[in-house]
Structures are given as structure tokens and as C-alpha cells.
Design an enzyme around this catalytic site. Sequence first.
Site, mmCIF file in Angstrom:
data_model
loop_
_atom_site.group_PDB
_atom_site.id
_atom_site.type_symbol
_atom_site.label_atom_id
_atom_site.label_comp_id
_atom_site.label_asym_id
_atom_site.label_seq_id
_atom_site.Cartn_x
_atom_site.Cartn_y
_atom_site.Cartn_z
ATOM 1 N N GLU A 133 46.397 -0.179 44.323
ATOM 2 C CA GLU A 133 45.657 -1.287 44.945
ATOM 3 C C GLU A 133 45.941 -1.380 46.437
ATOM 4 O O GLU A 133 45.093 -1.800 47.225
ATOM 5 C CB GLU A 133 45.984 -2.621 44.267
ATOM 6 C CG GLU A 133 45.376 -2.791 42.880
ATOM 7 C CD GLU A 133 46.264 -2.228 41.773
ATOM 8 O OE1 GLU A 133 47.304 -1.592 42.090
ATOM 9 O OE2 GLU A 133 45.921 -2.413 40.595
ATOM 10 N N PHE A 146 50.625 -13.233 30.186
ATOM 11 C CA PHE A 146 50.692 -11.822 30.541
ATOM 12 C C PHE A 146 49.863 -11.546 31.798
ATOM 13 O O PHE A 146 48.710 -11.954 31.876
ATOM 14 C CB PHE A 146 50.181 -10.976 29.364
ATOM 15 C CG PHE A 146 50.171 -9.501 29.666
ATOM 16 C CD1 PHE A 146 51.352 -8.821 29.906
ATOM 17 C CD2 PHE A 146 48.976 -8.797 29.718
ATOM 18 C CE1 PHE A 146 51.346 -7.464 30.194
ATOM 19 C CE2 PHE A 146 48.960 -7.440 30.004
ATOM 20 C CZ PHE A 146 50.152 -6.773 30.244
ATOM 21 N N GLN A 147 50.462 -10.889 32.757
ATOM 22 C CA GLN A 147 49.811 -10.562 34.028
ATOM 23 C C GLN A 147 49.293 -11.783 34.776
ATOM 24 O O GLN A 147 48.259 -11.734 35.424
ATOM 25 C CB GLN A 147 48.703 -9.527 33.820
ATOM 26 C CG GLN A 147 49.286 -8.199 33.358
ATOM 27 C CD GLN A 147 48.318 -7.042 33.395
ATOM 28 O OE1 GLN A 147 47.121 -7.226 33.252
ATOM 29 N NE2 GLN A 147 48.848 -5.842 33.578
ATOM 30 N N LYS A 156 39.475 -14.958 34.211
ATOM 31 C CA LYS A 156 38.830 -13.909 33.411
ATOM 32 C C LYS A 156 37.603 -14.422 32.664
ATOM 33 O O LYS A 156 36.562 -13.767 32.627
ATOM 34 C CB LYS A 156 39.855 -13.358 32.413
ATOM 35 C CG LYS A 156 39.348 -12.226 31.547
ATOM 36 C CD LYS A 156 40.480 -11.741 30.638
ATOM 37 C CE LYS A 156 40.242 -10.441 29.969
ATOM 38 N NZ LYS A 156 39.256 -10.197 29.058
ATOM 39 N N MET A 169 61.075 6.081 64.553
ATOM 40 C CA MET A 169 61.203 4.880 65.388
ATOM 41 C C MET A 169 62.496 4.141 65.066
ATOM 42 O O MET A 169 63.152 3.595 65.958
ATOM 43 C CB MET A 169 59.992 3.967 65.193
ATOM 44 C CG MET A 169 59.905 2.851 66.212
ATOM 45 S SD MET A 169 59.896 3.474 67.905
ATOM 46 C CE MET A 169 58.151 3.432 68.284
HETATM 47 C C1 LIG Z 1 56.232 -1.015 55.305
HETATM 48 C C2 LIG Z 1 57.181 -0.825 56.428
HETATM 49 N N1 LIG Z 1 58.504 -0.662 56.178
HETATM 50 C C3 LIG Z 1 59.364 -0.495 57.199
HETATM 51 C C4 LIG Z 1 58.939 -0.481 58.485
HETATM 52 C C5 LIG Z 1 59.939 -0.304 59.626
HETATM 53 N N2 LIG Z 1 59.651 0.916 60.361
HETATM 54 C C6 LIG Z 1 58.968 0.929 61.527
HETATM 55 S S1 LIG Z 1 58.737 2.437 62.145
HETATM 56 C C7 LIG Z 1 59.595 3.148 60.870
HETATM 57 C C8 LIG Z 1 59.800 4.624 60.808
HETATM 58 C C9 LIG Z 1 58.536 5.349 60.614
HETATM 59 O O1 LIG Z 1 58.836 6.681 60.328
HETATM 60 P P1 LIG Z 1 57.726 7.794 60.276
HETATM 61 O O2 LIG Z 1 56.567 7.339 59.488
HETATM 62 O O3 LIG Z 1 58.357 9.064 59.850
HETATM 63 O O4 LIG Z 1 57.214 7.871 61.764
HETATM 64 P P2 LIG Z 1 57.954 8.340 63.089
HETATM 65 O O5 LIG Z 1 58.541 7.113 63.713
HETATM 66 O O6 LIG Z 1 59.001 9.338 62.711
HETATM 67 O O7 LIG Z 1 56.858 8.917 63.910
HETATM 68 C C10 LIG Z 1 60.044 2.172 59.988
HETATM 69 C C11 LIG Z 1 60.847 2.437 58.792
HETATM 70 C C12 LIG Z 1 57.562 -0.668 58.697
HETATM 71 N N3 LIG Z 1 57.036 -0.699 59.929
HETATM 72 N N4 LIG Z 1 56.702 -0.805 57.662
#
Ligand SMILES: Cc1ncc(C[n+]2csc(CCOP(=O)(O)OP(=O)(O)O)c2C)c(N)n1
Lengths: 166, 562
Positions: B47, B109-110, B159, B473
Site C-alpha cells: 500500500e 478483526f482489521q 464495509k 546522508m
Molecule cells: C523513512 C526514512 N527513514 C529514515 C530517514 C533518515 N535518513 C535520511 S537520509 C538517510 C540515508 C539515505 O541513504 P541512501 O538512500 O543510501 O542515500 P544516500 O544518502 O547514500 O545517497 C536516512 C536514513 C528518512 N529520511 N526516511
Amino acid sequence: MKKYLLAVLVDNKPGVLTHVSGLISRRAFNIESISAGYTEEPDVTRINIVVSVESKNELDQVVTQLGKLIDVIKIVNLSEVESIERELVMIKVRADKSNRAELIDIVNIFRASIVDVSQENVVIELTGQQSKIDGIIEVLSEYEIIEIARTGAIALSRGPVPVKRM
Amino acid sequence: MNGAQAVLESLKKEGVDVVFGYPGGAVLTLYDAVYKMKFPHVLTRHEQGAIHAADGYARATGKVGVVFATSGPGATNLITGIATACTDSVPLVCITGQVANPYIGKDSFQEADIFGITTPITKHNYLVKDVKELPHVLKEAFFIARTGRKGPVVIDVAKDVFDAKIDYKYPETVTLRGYSGVYDGHEEEIAAAVEAVRKAERPLIFAGGGIISSDTADEVQKLAQKLGVPVTSTLLGLGSVPADTEGFLGFAGMHGSYASNMAIQKCDLLLCIGMRFSDRVTGRVDGFAPKAKIVHFELDRAEINKNVTADLQVLGDLRWTLPRFNEQLAAVGESFAEKFKGWKDEVLKMHKEHPFSFVEQGDVIKPGALIRKVSELSDKDTIAVTDVGQHQMWAAQFFDVFKPRHFLTSGGQGTMGYGLPAAMGAKIGAPQSKVVLFTGDGSIMMNCQEFATIADNNIDVKVVIVHNCILGMVGQWQRLFYNHHYSQSELKGKTDFVKLAEAMGLKGYRLTKKEELDTVLPQIMAEEGPALIDVLIPEEEDVLPMVPGGKRLDQMVLGGSK
Ligand SMILES: Cc1ncc(C[n+]2csc(CCOP(=O)(O)OP(=O)(O)O)c2C)c(N)n1
């Protein structure tokens, strides 16, 4: 911190209180009291909110953010127009024969009333401005206060113009 | 007709040409109606995939994206996507199933309270317990989603409402006492803004995402042309002026261009259009644009003075305010471009001296080089989609966006996992455009199940994984502010993305050397059909320049990016 009383007219639909209270909590606004009731129009509910804010700017945010809610019809800051403000309180105080007469004196001075009496306690009711209610509570605190229920403030403007036409 | 058929009839009347979704017990009747009426529907594998796809579709087309999900876990799987759309003002209508009326409130349920859960992250939401309400609720939901400041609307439907018989009539109009959807502005506010321009010496246009969602990019381009001043944008404002516009500085903020941020700090008039002063764009708020008179063109009154105090507000729909602003400016009869030329040249000189850049290093692939190459291989109609992380910022820095609705990214929430489904939705909505996704080796795993949807439906999306074997990042912040403690951010696993692509039914490629950007990449990009391109880049790359958290925009760290 300054307090303002807002009258919020909303559609009388299921879920509207969830929308309003949810907005208040997620925007981290400081709400002193909130009360809701039916109005002269059956499909409109009036919510009375007392907010305390640091600045005019913050008040503006409360009003405009609330105003974004789809089921909010109108918001009026009643602290800006001349209005009558009231709150209802009920106070249960421990009372026996020895101090009942004193309590009745206090009740008379505040133009409150005793709405229930038992062997061990009385229930005092008072309608008035918040300061007056704070006053009676302070005086009664010399006795043993068992329980307090307050409604929070509501207000109506003076003169013939209702909030919905402001 | 039953409630389910009434829902689909209403969607048809609203011009909905495709729904993204996933079935389940509470929506079986709805799905039976989909079957019988042959309603166009894309079955995603999750989803969350469905809702980000609808979001990508909506951002690329400007239409309302529509999602179906079943009750309980089906509906809660939409939450991240709803929040993502809400923060970025994306119009969506989500129709979720709820348990039948007699079961509501019994921990059945659900059963989950989707009305309660989604209240803080929707523009509006409904719980429909009576079939009679369906037509007007649907009518209202689309109206609310697509007017004013756009946003997601959730309709949770019990539903038994789908099964109930209805004497169907779709309302022609919407009557909501507290919401009109009309936001005309005020002539005197526009006149005051014009006066501010006349008094200014160093004006700057700051273009936000509101321009994209109100389809007023041409008015902003006219304005930029007329005034002859530099233009910067927010992340979501990319595409409001074509990348090759003379005077365009790229985006501003934490990883924005040096010239953008310095121009904001030096200008004496900042024309902020359809933006909300996110902390990612302002840096330290009390040092933001200290010399400028701030004029805020904005539809949503609650945005004015929320984060940054405006000196002048121009309230109203940009479709109303911008044409009038342009007209009144033209009527002044001054040669603005001439007057502001010195200032513009000064800013452009800064931009030339400190452009977005990177240092080549042996034969490894530098992320900037990769994205610049993909940009060169793309035509002006290509839609770039990103996930979240360093690659997102590099994409914003190095991919040239020429049109509104051609750079799709989760700006406000920064939702990892957004990219793949959003790219898929964008391609479905805009089949004539090429679609490329920039993602990371972290982000792609968050909704990689949608490779199956892409392959099964042959949705032509090129997926570029900027593969650095780390949550880049996060790693960058750990490197800069946590003593190189790469706590739980390293991704040196056994996953083979090329095989993942092949397992799900699409082509996979891997690039490891710089020269492959010239030899292999052009071929892959030119091929028909979806493909995954796993591109290995060095691990320790920083996104620069950078405004460290809590600093002013002019306290940027430039680093070696000359
Ligand atoms: C759902 C979610 N969980 C955690 C984060 C925190 N977060 C921001 S950037 C990042 C790393 C992203 O890694 P990647 O997709 O490998 O991209 P890169 O920075 O290496 O280009 C994280 C964990 C987020 N933005 N979204």
C-alpha cells in the site's frame, strides 16, 4: 502570557471535535480551556477556547491554523470586542455543623449557591468571571476542598450582533 | 446500484483515469465493482507503493491521485505516503475500507481508527457510515483535495456501506460553510509590492513549490524577465524557471548554491512566492535575509509569519496575484532590468565562481559526474524523481530541470522509499515523458517490491542507484558531527541489485568506472523499457556546499567543491 477567548463556530458533524483538538495538540498551542455546545442553529456547534499566548503573532497563528480546518465556519476573538465572560464551577467542600454557617456566609458574599448538602460536605456552585471563581477557590482553600469541576470560560459579545455576523 | 459502484461512478465523474491500490476484506465489494466496470487500476505490491505512486502521478500531472486500501493494516500502510503528500501539498483522495458498522469500536478483526490516525496528516478526512453520504462526501473530497492549498483527503468507508443499495445522484456543486476554495487577493497588497520593487536596489525572486502546484511558472518567468533579477528556488520550486534561464542560481538552503544563499543574505528585497520557509531553506531563522524587505506571495494565510516574519504579504491564489503583479509592474513603465543589472551581474559572478561542482578522482564515478551525465542524456521533457539522502541533493544540484512538474521529490518529509513508486506513478501519468529515478542503496530497499509492479506493467522507468554502500546522508552527519562513528549506517551487504532487478523481471546493469558513463550509460538510457542501473561511487563523499544545522545561510561550508 496573555489570555484570549475565541468563539469558534463549526459544522455540527461527527469528528469535528477530533479535528479541532487534534490541530491544537499538533501545533503545540497552549489551551487553557475548551468547551463546546449547541447553538441557535441546529447544524452549528460553538466551541469556546481560551488560549494563552506569548504574542499577537502566536495568537494570529492559532486563529489562522484553526481557520484552515474545513469544518470551521468562523472564528471571532471575543477578547477584542466588548463581551461578557462567564465560567461555571462546582466545588465540593468538607463541612460539618461546626463550619457550615461560615461556609454559608462565604457563599452569600460571592453570590454563589449551595446545591447539595450532606452530613459531611456541601457542593457550592458559582457562575462568574474567572477571577471571581479563582477568588472563591482561594477563600475555600482554608477548608478542605474535596473536588472541583470547572467548565472553562464562555463568552457572548454585548449588543445585538452575533458572532456569525461579525 | 450499490455503494461500491457509486464510488466508481463518482470517480469517473471526477475524471479519474487510474486508481492505485491493494485489495482486502473490507474493500472486496469495491474491487468487485472494479472488476465489473473494468475500472483502470494498478495493483502495487504494498500500500505504501500505491500511495507514493498516486503522489508521483499527481505531482507529474496536476490531477488528483487516487488510492484504494483495505481496513486496518492496509490503511495504516498508507500513513507515510499521506504525511508525505500533506507536507508537500499534493492532492490525493484515499479511499480506505473500514470494518462494517456493527463491528466499529469493538476492536474487530482489521479494525484501526483511520479517521483518528489520519486527522493530523490530512487536509480533511471522513468516516462514512451511511451510504447516503457517499456521493456528497466524494464530491467534497475531490473539491477539497484540488482547490486552495492542495492536499490529501481520506475517506474511510464502512464495509457494509459498499454493499448497501443507493439511489445514486452525484451533486453538481459543493456547499461547505467554512471553505470556499477561492482565494482572490487584494489590489492594495499588490500595489504595495510594486512600490517595494520600485524602491529596491537588490531584489531577488525566491520561487517555491506553490508555483508548481498552481501552474503559474509562466507568470514567474515573465516576472523574472521583466525585472531582470536573479532567481533562486526551494527544492520543490525546481522547474518553476528553466535551468538555463539567465539569472537562475539553482536552489537555496542547506545544500543549495553559494550564490543563492549569499544573494538571500545580501538582497534588499526578497520576493518569496508560494513557499513556506522550511527550516531546510532558511538556515538560522533570526539571521535569514537580514537586509531584505520580505514580500510573501502566499495562498495559505496561516503560512504568513509562521516561521519568518514578512514585511509585506500578498495573500491569494498565485493564479490571481501573479498576473496582476505583472500587469501593475508593466504599467509602471520603468526599465527595471536596466536598474537591477549591476546587482544581477554581481550575483551571477558569485555563481560562476562557486557553481555546484565536484573534483574528479582517478577512474571512480563521482556522483556529480553521474547525475550531470544523466542530465545530458535526457531531453527537456524528462521527469527526474528522487529518493532521499545525498543522491537527492546531488540530483537537485546537477540535474537540469526545465519544466514545472519535472522534478519530483519528497521535500517536506524526506521520505525514503518515495522514489520508486513515485517514478512509476509519474510515468503512468505522463507516458510521453522519459522518467528517471535517482535513488540510494538505502532508499531503494524501502519499496523495492515495486520493481515487480514496474516489470509486470512494463512501466518505462530508468532507476539509477547511487550506490555508496552506506546510508550516505546519515554517514555524512556522522563524519562531520559524530567523530566518524558510522553507527548502523554501513550497508556492506550481500544484496546484488542487478540480480534483484532480474529476479523481479527487469533488466539490471552495473557501472563501476568513469568511462562507462560515456560508453555504456548512453545505450542503457536509450533502450526501451524499465531498467535498474547500479552505479558504484566512493563511500566517503560529502554533499557540499552545506549550511550546518543552526547556522546562517552565509555561514556555508564550501569544501573542495570548486
Ligand atoms: C523513512 C526514512 N527513514 C529514515 C530517514 C533518515 N535518513 C535520511 S537520509 C538517510 C540515508 C539515505 O541513504 P541512501 O538512500 O543510501 O542515500 P544516500 O544518502 O547514500 O545517497 C536516512 C536514513 C528518512 N529520511 N526516511
